[in-house]
Design a protein around this motif. Sequence first.
Motif, PDB file in Angstrom:
ATOM      1  N   LEU A   1       0.803  -1.223   0.000  1.00 22.41           N
ATOM      2  CA  LEU A   1       0.000   0.000   0.000  1.00 22.41           C
ATOM      3  C   LEU A   1       0.841   1.279   0.000  1.00 22.41           C
ATOM      4  O   LEU A   1       0.358   2.336  -0.418  1.00 22.41           O
ATOM      5  CB  LEU A   1      -0.933   0.006   1.217  1.00 22.41           C
ATOM      6  N   GLY A   2       2.069   1.210   0.498  1.00 24.45           N
ATOM      7  CA  GLY A   2       2.908   2.393   0.549  1.00 24.45           C
ATOM      8  C   GLY A   2       2.472   3.407   1.583  1.00 24.45           C
ATOM      9  O   GLY A   2       2.790   4.598   1.475  1.00 24.45           O
ATOM     10  N   TYR A   3       1.777   2.956   2.621  1.00 21.33           N
ATOM     11  CA  TYR A   3       1.284   3.873   3.643  1.00 21.33           C
ATOM     12  C   TYR A   3       2.366   4.238   4.662  1.00 21.33           C
ATOM     13  O   TYR A   3       2.221   5.231   5.382  1.00 21.33           O
ATOM     14  CB  TYR A   3       0.089   3.265   4.377  1.00 21.33           C
ATOM     15  N   VAL A   4       3.405   3.441   4.778  1.00 16.95           N
ATOM     16  CA  VAL A   4       4.520   3.737   5.671  1.00 16.95           C
ATOM     17  C   VAL A   4       5.814   3.457   4.922  1.00 16.95           C
ATOM     18  O   VAL A   4       5.836   2.700   3.946  1.00 16.95           O
ATOM     19  CB  VAL A   4       4.467   2.911   6.975  1.00 16.95           C
ATOM     20  N   ASP A   5       6.896   4.062   5.407  1.00 17.15           N
ATOM     21  CA  ASP A   5       8.207   3.846   4.800  1.00 17.15           C
ATOM     22  C   ASP A   5       9.128   3.007   5.670  1.00 17.15           C
ATOM     23  O   ASP A   5      10.195   2.574   5.206  1.00 17.15           O
ATOM     24  CB  ASP A   5       8.894   5.190   4.525  1.00 17.15           C
ATOM     25  N   SER A   6       8.738   2.789   6.915  1.00 19.21           N
ATOM     26  CA  SER A   6       9.643   2.096   7.834  1.00 19.21           C
ATOM     27  C   SER A   6       8.842   1.366   8.911  1.00 19.21           C
ATOM     28  O   SER A   6       7.635   1.604   9.087  1.00 19.21           O
ATOM     29  CB  SER A   6      10.594   3.098   8.498  1.00 19.21           C
ATOM     30  N   LYS A   7       9.552   0.513   9.626  1.00 17.63           N
ATOM     31  CA  LYS A   7       8.936  -0.182  10.756  1.00 17.63           C
ATOM     32  C   LYS A   7       8.501   0.819  11.831  1.00 17.63           C
ATOM     33  O   LYS A   7       7.442   0.664  12.449  1.00 17.63           O
ATOM     34  CB  LYS A   7       9.913  -1.194  11.339  1.00 17.63           C
ATOM     35  N   LYS A   8       9.291   1.857  12.049  1.00 20.01           N
ATOM     36  CA  LYS A   8       8.952   2.870  13.052  1.00 20.01           C
ATOM     37  C   LYS A   8       7.640   3.551  12.699  1.00 20.01           C
ATOM     38  O   LYS A   8       6.772   3.745  13.564  1.00 20.01           O
ATOM     39  CB  LYS A   8      10.078   3.909  13.145  1.00 20.01           C
TER      40      LYS A   8
END
Length: 235
Positions: free
Chosen positions: A47-54
Amino acid sequence: MTKHQKRLAVPKSWPVERKEEAYTTKAGAGPHGEEGVPLLIVLRDVLGYVDSKKEARYALDQDSILINGKAVSDERRPVGMFDILAFVEREEFYRVFPDEGGRLSLTPIDEDAAGSKLGKIAGKTQVAGGDTQLTLHDGQTLLVDEDADYNTNDSIVVSNDDDEIVAHFTYEEGALVTAVRGAHAGRIGTIDQIQVTPGSGSNNVQIDANDGEDFETVEEYVVVIDENFTGGDDE
């Protein structure tokens, strides 16, 4: 124990590119067994809603990302076939559905459809007290009356609010099915014939495919559905 998984070794159902990087996130304990895709992969890579685990952990802390009606706090929580993903703040809802090739993909659905999920009955046993326990493909268990007419390989639709069964699709000739594994994964058609194999071998299923190219697969690879589960938001 490592929380990383070599990309080349992930199941074919995972929606990841195997040659981009050496490792990806490993799924945590939960439903769907090794076929379950970590939620982080869905949020970041699909989905590309986040860039990282954080960023994923921050988003999950808001209690606005639901799987099958329940807020999720673990970015490694496995997501699998027929799960319902809801993004409350975005008012977006998806059903996890196998596409052609067997990869898990997200099918947009409306909010009403997101209130229940489909499950294939993988097991049926008698329990103390006279009830019958149904075990679904993702490991969920349900108690039903002893005389309830549910059988292995049937499919049911379960409400996410109270685990009540709201629909029942019988595994039989003439039933609409989708193949979820094997060479024909993602294809949809109607059962023409169930060929029972004597002994412990798998039964074969001949399917009149919607695309006109009929095929045959093993019983374990098909799931009974109805037209509302083939995609779209018209439920």
